[in-house]
Design a protein around this motif. Structure first.
Motif, PDB file in Angstrom:
ATOM      1  N   GLU A  22       4.372  29.894  -5.958  1.00  7.22           N
ATOM      2  CA  GLU A  22       3.209  30.784  -6.084  1.00  7.22           C
ATOM      3  C   GLU A  22       2.034  30.233  -5.269  1.00  7.22           C
ATOM      4  OE1 GLU A  22       2.057  33.737  -7.788  1.00  7.22           O
ATOM      5  OE2 GLU A  22       4.205  34.128  -7.608  1.00  7.22           O
ATOM      6  N   LEU A  23       1.871  28.916  -5.281  1.00  5.67           N
ATOM      7  CA  LEU A  23       0.818  28.273  -4.504  1.00  5.67           C
ATOM      8  C   LEU A  23       1.027  28.513  -3.003  1.00  5.67           C
ATOM      9  CD1 LEU A  23      -1.686  26.382  -4.692  1.00  5.67           C
ATOM     10  CD2 LEU A  23      -0.084  24.474  -4.453  1.00  5.67           C
ATOM     11  N   ILE A  29       1.736  30.313   3.174  1.00  2.00           N
ATOM     12  CA  ILE A  29       2.551  29.274   3.811  1.00  2.00           C
ATOM     13  C   ILE A  29       4.011  29.685   3.665  1.00  2.00           C
ATOM     14  CG2 ILE A  29       3.255  26.847   3.754  1.00  2.00           C
ATOM     15  CD1 ILE A  29       0.434  26.284   2.525  1.00  2.00           C
ATOM     16  N   ASN A  30       4.714  29.749   4.779  1.00  2.00           N
ATOM     17  CA  ASN A  30       6.093  30.229   4.787  1.00  2.00           C
ATOM     18  C   ASN A  30       7.070  29.057   4.892  1.00  2.00           C
ATOM     19  OD1 ASN A  30       8.251  31.950   4.825  1.00  2.00           O
ATOM     20  ND2 ASN A  30       7.872  32.726   6.892  1.00  2.00           N
ATOM     21  N   GLU A  54      -1.793  23.097   6.913  1.00  2.00           N
ATOM     22  CA  GLU A  54      -2.247  23.922   5.785  1.00  2.00           C
ATOM     23  C   GLU A  54      -1.592  23.463   4.491  1.00  2.00           C
ATOM     24  OE1 GLU A  54      -4.349  26.826   3.700  1.00  2.00           O
ATOM     25  OE2 GLU A  54      -4.652  26.053   5.726  1.00  2.00           O
ATOM     26  N   LEU A  55      -0.293  23.185   4.547  1.00  4.22           N
ATOM     27  CA  LEU A  55       0.403  22.738   3.339  1.00  4.22           C
ATOM     28  C   LEU A  55      -0.186  21.434   2.817  1.00  4.22           C
ATOM     29  CD1 LEU A  55       2.611  22.932   1.192  1.00  4.22           C
ATOM     30  CD2 LEU A  55       4.161  21.809   2.821  1.00  4.22           C
ATOM     31  N   ALA A  61      -5.635  19.293  -2.271  1.00  5.65           N
ATOM     32  CA  ALA A  61      -6.605  19.982  -3.122  1.00  5.65           C
ATOM     33  C   ALA A  61      -6.069  20.216  -4.531  1.00  5.65           C
ATOM     34  CB  ALA A  61      -7.004  21.319  -2.486  1.00  5.65           C
ATOM     35  N   GLU A  62      -4.760  20.381  -4.642  1.00  7.55           N
ATOM     36  CA  GLU A  62      -4.133  20.665  -5.940  1.00  7.55           C
ATOM     37  C   GLU A  62      -3.574  19.409  -6.610  1.00  7.55           C
ATOM     38  OE1 GLU A  62      -4.111  23.623  -7.532  1.00  7.55           O
ATOM     39  OE2 GLU A  62      -5.306  24.487  -5.909  1.00  7.55           O
TER      40      GLU A  62
END
Length: 143
Positions: A22-23, A29-30, A54-55, A61-62
């Motif tokens: 889901e994130l 992000i693919n 990006e990942l 951040a998470e």
């Protein structure tokens, strides 16, 4: 640019993989390839994605625990015996294959294999000598 696999540690509990995907969806992000292995309370999710920067930004951040690892990515003919040539070149160069996983795309005559080897540069040289094309991150982003 070399291919980097992102390994993410996930709790071994119902919904952990769902939450992670889901994130990815939320951040557009693919995934190109994935491999999930269990280690007692945690799983190790190995990913090849279309945008590593990006990942890794999202994972930081998470507060995910993750690691970027160089791997070899190779396009092979989707036919019996294709993997043998790759493994022969690595064996002859005394390069150990630590793990591997594969994926396909819309191209009907090709499959793609990700190899984590004991010596990435040595593996690259051995495969180049054998005439085996190694993909880079940009190649994977275009699949």
């Amino acid at each position: 640019m070399d291919v980097k696999q992102i390994s993410v540690f996930l709790e071994n509990r119902p919904g952990a993989l769902y939450e992670f995907t889901e994130l990815l969806k939320k951040n557009d992000i693919n995934m190109r390839a994935l491999c999930l292995a269990e280690i007692s309370e945690y799983g190790v999710l190995r990913l090849i994605v279309d945008d590593n920067y990006e990942l890794t930004t999202v994972l930081k951040a998470e507060d995910y625990i993750f690691k970027a690892t160089p791997v070899l990515a190779i396009a092979i003919r989707d036919e019996p015996g294709s993997l043998v040539n790759i493994l022969a070149a690595l064996k002859d160069a005394e390069i150990n294959v630590e793990y591997t996983y594969a994926f396909t795309t819309k191209h009907r005559d090709e499959a793609y294999i990700i190899l984590k080897v004991s010596d990435v540069e040595g593996g690259r040289r051995a495969l180049n000598r054998a005439g085996i094309k190694i993909l880079n991150q940009e190649d994977l982003e275009q699949l």
